[in-house]
Design a protein around this motif. Sequence first.
Motif, PDB file in Angstrom:
ATOM      1  N   GLU A   1      66.899  45.562  73.435  1.00 38.57           N
ATOM      2  CA  GLU A   1      67.056  46.531  71.945  1.00 38.57           C
ATOM      3  C   GLU A   1      67.769  47.849  72.274  1.00 38.57           C
ATOM      4  O   GLU A   1      67.681  48.436  73.327  1.00 38.57           O
ATOM      5  CB  GLU A   1      65.601  46.576  71.676  1.00 38.57           C
ATOM      6  CG  GLU A   1      64.765  47.582  72.675  1.00 38.57           C
ATOM      7  CD  GLU A   1      63.420  47.556  71.995  1.00 38.57           C
ATOM      8  OE1 GLU A   1      63.125  47.141  70.729  1.00 38.57           O
ATOM      9  OE2 GLU A   1      62.648  48.582  72.575  1.00 38.57           O
ATOM     10  N   ILE A   2      68.188  48.173  71.079  1.00 38.60           N
ATOM     11  CA  ILE A   2      69.201  49.760  71.126  1.00 38.60           C
ATOM     12  C   ILE A   2      68.564  50.610  70.412  1.00 38.60           C
ATOM     13  O   ILE A   2      68.231  50.393  69.338  1.00 38.60           O
ATOM     14  CB  ILE A   2      70.621  49.421  70.659  1.00 38.60           C
ATOM     15  CG1 ILE A   2      71.166  48.237  71.533  1.00 38.60           C
ATOM     16  CG2 ILE A   2      71.177  50.718  70.640  1.00 38.60           C
ATOM     17  CD1 ILE A   2      72.535  48.013  70.719  1.00 38.60           C
TER      18      ILE A   2
ATOM     19  N   ASP B   1      78.180  46.506  70.159  1.00 40.88           N
ATOM     20  CA  ASP B   1      76.772  46.927  70.694  1.00 40.88           C
ATOM     21  C   ASP B   1      76.795  47.350  72.355  1.00 40.88           C
ATOM     22  O   ASP B   1      76.098  48.327  72.440  1.00 40.88           O
ATOM     23  CB  ASP B   1      75.680  45.853  70.688  1.00 40.88           C
ATOM     24  CG  ASP B   1      75.279  45.312  69.312  1.00 40.88           C
ATOM     25  OD1 ASP B   1      75.424  46.241  68.562  1.00 40.88           O
ATOM     26  OD2 ASP B   1      74.789  44.116  69.155  1.00 40.88           O
ATOM     27  N   GLU B   2      77.581  46.813  72.994  1.00 44.57           N
ATOM     28  CA  GLU B   2      77.764  47.162  74.455  1.00 44.57           C
ATOM     29  C   GLU B   2      78.285  48.407  74.593  1.00 44.57           C
ATOM     30  O   GLU B   2      77.626  49.192  75.080  1.00 44.57           O
ATOM     31  CB  GLU B   2      78.713  46.162  75.289  1.00 44.57           C
ATOM     32  CG  GLU B   2      78.646  46.466  76.985  1.00 44.57           C
ATOM     33  CD  GLU B   2      79.498  45.418  77.600  1.00 44.57           C
ATOM     34  OE1 GLU B   2      80.229  45.781  78.540  1.00 44.57           O
ATOM     35  OE2 GLU B   2      79.728  44.373  76.826  1.00 44.57           O
TER      36      GLU B   2
ATOM     37  N   SER C   1      75.641  51.271  73.067  1.00 42.71           N
ATOM     38  CA  SER C   1      74.717  51.476  74.245  1.00 42.71           C
ATOM     39  C   SER C   1      75.198  52.287  75.145  1.00 42.71           C
ATOM     40  O   SER C   1      74.599  53.657  75.666  1.00 42.71           O
ATOM     41  CB  SER C   1      74.279  50.245  74.869  1.00 42.71           C
ATOM     42  OG  SER C   1      73.623  49.414  74.124  1.00 42.71           O
TER      43      SER C   1
ATOM     44  N   GLU D   1      74.062  56.509  75.816  1.00 41.90           N
ATOM     45  CA  GLU D   1      73.656  57.134  77.219  1.00 41.90           C
ATOM     46  C   GLU D   1      74.416  58.161  77.366  1.00 41.90           C
ATOM     47  O   GLU D   1      74.160  59.282  78.060  1.00 41.90           O
ATOM     48  CB  GLU D   1      74.012  55.913  78.269  1.00 41.90           C
ATOM     49  CG  GLU D   1      72.864  54.835  78.414  1.00 41.90           C
ATOM     50  CD  GLU D   1      71.550  55.240  78.464  1.00 41.90           C
ATOM     51  OE1 GLU D   1      71.337  56.263  79.232  1.00 41.90           O
ATOM     52  OE2 GLU D   1      70.572  54.701  77.455  1.00 41.90           O
TER      53      GLU D   1
END
Length: 219
Positions: free
Chosen positions: A3-4, A83-84, A87, A91
């Motif tokens: 999950e994000i 999504d990758e 994420s 970060e």
Amino acid sequence: MAEIRFADNYQDLSQQDGVDAGFQFEFYCERCNDRWRTRFRPYRSGQASGWVSKAAGMFGGVLGGASSALEGMAQAGFNSARDEAFSAAIEEAKSHFHRCGSCFQYVCASCFDSARGMCYHCAPSVNVAIAAARAQGEIQGATEAAMAEGIARGKQRDVRREQQLVCARCATETHGAKFCPECGTPTGVKPVCSACSAEMQPGARFCPECGHRQHQQST
């Protein structure tokens, strides 16, 4: 994919297809609104589809089938690739933004008091507050002094003398001047009716005594 977790202080600048297809995200401080943008990450499938589409247009649609196939593949893989990239962007953003322990807003390092764990909106800097209060005090003091000076000057004005504020000859506003700034007529002269000589208000078109229509003199 795991999950994000993310906040709402960002804008998605990603583009799904075309030669400029890729992923990029812009985060902003929720106190000062300063922006920080991630580096651009190209989306190769979308770019390939864009280049083939351009080539198909140049060669009269000969590559149309290949273009459609690549476009379908790009669309199918876009969400997971985004999504990758998102994420990774989150970060990266963690090193530029801090979450306030009071209002839970995400702010930049310049707006965050790391010793207190709060943003400067929730925990204002004492030195900044002192300087701001001092400035407000100076403004208030100067305003009070200016008002006192204005009152002193006002007491010296002759407020009993009647002032003619509109020229009797051309009806121009005089603002209390002794002579009309438009035609030079002395403002102390009151207009009279051309028929019965009764005194009239400046600019009046009809005599209040006899009703005679007055002819405005031209300048």
